[in-house]
Motif scaffolding. Structure first.
Motif, PDB file in Angstrom:
ATOM      1  N   LEU A  99       0.792  -1.238   0.000  1.00 56.37           N
ATOM      2  CA  LEU A  99       0.000   0.000   0.000  1.00 56.37           C
ATOM      3  C   LEU A  99       0.823   1.286   0.000  1.00 56.37           C
ATOM      4  O   LEU A  99       0.332   2.327   0.377  1.00 56.37           O
ATOM      5  N   PHE A 100       2.073   1.217  -0.404  1.00 57.42           N
ATOM      6  CA  PHE A 100       2.868   2.438  -0.543  1.00 57.42           C
ATOM      7  C   PHE A 100       3.224   2.626  -2.012  1.00 57.42           C
ATOM      8  O   PHE A 100       3.186   1.667  -2.795  1.00 57.42           O
ATOM      9  N   ASP A 101       3.548   3.883  -2.355  1.00 57.57           N
ATOM     10  CA  ASP A 101       4.090   4.133  -3.694  1.00 57.57           C
ATOM     11  C   ASP A 101       5.602   3.985  -3.658  1.00 57.57           C
ATOM     12  O   ASP A 101       6.193   3.383  -4.548  1.00 57.57           O
ATOM     13  N   LEU A 102       6.211   4.575  -2.616  1.00 53.68           N
ATOM     14  CA  LEU A 102       7.653   4.374  -2.399  1.00 53.68           C
ATOM     15  C   LEU A 102       7.864   4.038  -0.932  1.00 53.68           C
ATOM     16  O   LEU A 102       7.141   4.546  -0.057  1.00 53.68           O
ATOM     17  N   CYS A 103       8.858   3.209  -0.661  1.00 55.31           N
ATOM     18  CA  CYS A 103       9.205   2.929   0.735  1.00 55.31           C
ATOM     19  C   CYS A 103      10.690   3.240   0.942  1.00 55.31           C
ATOM     20  O   CYS A 103      11.539   2.782   0.166  1.00 55.31           O
ATOM     21  N   LEU A 104      10.975   4.050   1.963  1.00 53.57           N
ATOM     22  CA  LEU A 104      12.351   4.434   2.270  1.00 53.57           C
ATOM     23  C   LEU A 104      12.836   3.613   3.462  1.00 53.57           C
ATOM     24  O   LEU A 104      12.198   3.594   4.508  1.00 53.57           O
ATOM     25  N   SER A 105      13.974   2.968   3.290  1.00 53.57           N
ATOM     26  CA  SER A 105      14.567   2.190   4.385  1.00 53.57           C
ATOM     27  C   SER A 105      15.966   2.719   4.638  1.00 53.57           C
ATOM     28  O   SER A 105      16.829   2.622   3.751  1.00 53.57           O
ATOM     29  N   PRO A 106      16.219   3.318   5.839  1.00 47.56           N
ATOM     30  CA  PRO A 106      17.558   3.835   6.110  1.00 47.56           C
ATOM     31  C   PRO A 106      18.589   2.711   6.047  1.00 47.56           C
ATOM     32  O   PRO A 106      18.407   1.668   6.657  1.00 47.56           O
ATOM     33  N   SER A 107      19.630   2.934   5.281  1.00 50.22           N
ATOM     34  CA  SER A 107      20.706   1.940   5.170  1.00 50.22           C
ATOM     35  C   SER A 107      21.865   2.586   4.418  1.00 50.22           C
ATOM     36  O   SER A 107      21.638   3.415   3.518  1.00 50.22           O
ATOM     37  N   GLY A 108      23.087   2.247   4.794  1.00 49.68           N
ATOM     38  CA  GLY A 108      24.268   2.712   4.059  1.00 49.68           C
ATOM     39  C   GLY A 108      24.407   4.224   4.019  1.00 49.68           C
ATOM     40  O   GLY A 108      24.861   4.775   3.011  1.00 49.68           O
TER      41      GLY A 108
END
Ligand code: SF4
Ligand code: SF4
Length: 349
Positions: free
Chosen positions: A147-156
């Motif tokens: 149900l998201f258009d974009l998903c941001l996952s903190p990494s690097g």
């Protein structure tokens, strides 16, 4: 999947602001609230490590709005395209609940459908949890899966950006100058962070071990007296309904305003004595204990039986907001562990 450098998050929000109303977490004192951000930011866009205090539903399902007027006015303007940053998994689970009620069947709520259609969802993994968070107890995870258009996952040192819809893929293409290739190890780092976060939420709720599905625990108490005990400190403030991202009851209220009459849709609360009142004034849930039971029955029994999904995302907001100090996890735990007479158990088997 693409990569967004940490400092580029605000540039991305600003780029979207050219075509959308952008809502993102903003600092208000020590707190973060969802607020409209201008086109030109100054400083970093704050990253909300966990769900915000307020439910996201008010963006699509406003607390009060005009649904009809007489005499009718000209056609209403369609909603402006919006982009929401900082959306967490528990609020998306709630969107799934509200979609079932307001969109995915023959009777559709036009305002909800239009708002859903015109809103971009930029979701994000949880990197911290509030003491009241318990998404893992209802079978969910502290990171978005749908149900998201974009998903941001903190990494690097930045964000892995995953697209979850054709609109999301289009956004990545339209703003490709902001994104780079995914650095090596970034995906492994994200997966590790997700496992650790899931474990943290599990650990902080270890004192409420769950063995049976909540549907069974709640249903077995349909006719027991446990509800008086659980509701003993409830002061009927309705806060639990107001902050709950899955609660969606509304009341239609007519307001004569001079030559014009308005029909308003206002959030309602199942804790209110008049919530289930019928024509003629009869109400089937006159006692608070009956309304308290109904609240649990609806979220954990009736809603999943009707729509195939539990109407609780474990966001814990109702725990933080309760003036009576009632903790839903403790109630669910007691409902599961409290012994019931064998004849009741036999009837339920
Ligand atoms: S019932 Fe409480 S924990 Fe569950 S979704 Fe509503 S506010 Fe969140
Ligand atoms: S927030 Fe607590 S006190 Fe208020 S209505 Fe809900 S259960 Fe009762």
């Amino acid at each position: 999947m693409r990569f967004l450098a940490g400092g580029a998050l605000e540039r991305f929000a600003n780029a979207l602001a050219a075509t959308h109303e952008v809502f993102a977490p903003q600092r208000r004192g020590d707190d973060l609230v969802l607020a409209r951000v201008g086109g030109v930011g100054s400083g970093e866009l704050p990253w909300n490590a966990c769900r915000l205090r307020e439910p996201l539903k008010s963006i699509w399902f406003q607390p009060g709005r005009i649904v009809a007027r007489w005499p009718p006015s000209a056609e209403e303007e369609p909603p402006r395209p919006r982009a929401l940053f900082g959306v967490k998994a528990c609020d998306l689970k709630a969107v799934a609940c509200l979609d079932r009620v307001l969109r995915d069947h023959e009777f559709q709520e036009p305002a909800w459908c239009a708002a859903r259609e015109s809103t971009l969802v930029i979701a994000g993994d949880c990197t911290d949890c509030a003491p009241s968070c318990f998404c893992t107890m209802v079978g969910d995870r502290p990171y978005p899966t749908a149900l998201f258009d974009l998903c941001l996952s903190p990494s690097g040192g930045g964000f892995l950006v995953e697209s979850g819809s054709p609109r999301g893929a289009q956004l990545l293409a339209e703003h490709e100058e902001l994104f780079t290739a995914v650095p090596s190890e970034a995906v492994a780092g994200r997966d590790r962070a997700r496992r650790e976060m899931t474990e943290r939420v599990r650990e902080q709720n270890a004192r409420y071990p769950v063995r049976d599905p909540f549907e069974k625990s709640v249903a077995k108490h349909e006719r027991t007296r446990i509800w008086g005990e659980l509701a003993a400190t409830c002061v009927e403030c309705h806060a639990c309904n107001m902050v709950c991202p899955t609660c969606h009851c509304f009341l239609l209220h007519d307001v004569p305003a001079g030559a014009v009459s308005l029909r308003l849709s206002l959030w309602d609360s199942c804790f209110s004595a008049g919530h289930a009142r019928m024509a003629g004034g009869l109400t089937p849930r006159l006692q608070l204990t009956e309304r308290f039971r109904n609240h649990y029955q609806h979220k954990f029994v009736t809603f999943p039986r009707t729509w195939g999904i539990t109407a609780c995302s474990g966001c814990g907001r109702c725990i933080d907001a309760c003036m009576g100090g009632i903790d839903k996890r403790a109630c669910l735990h007691l409902l599961e562990t409290r012994w019931i007479p064998s004849e009741v158990a036999r009837e339920l088997a």
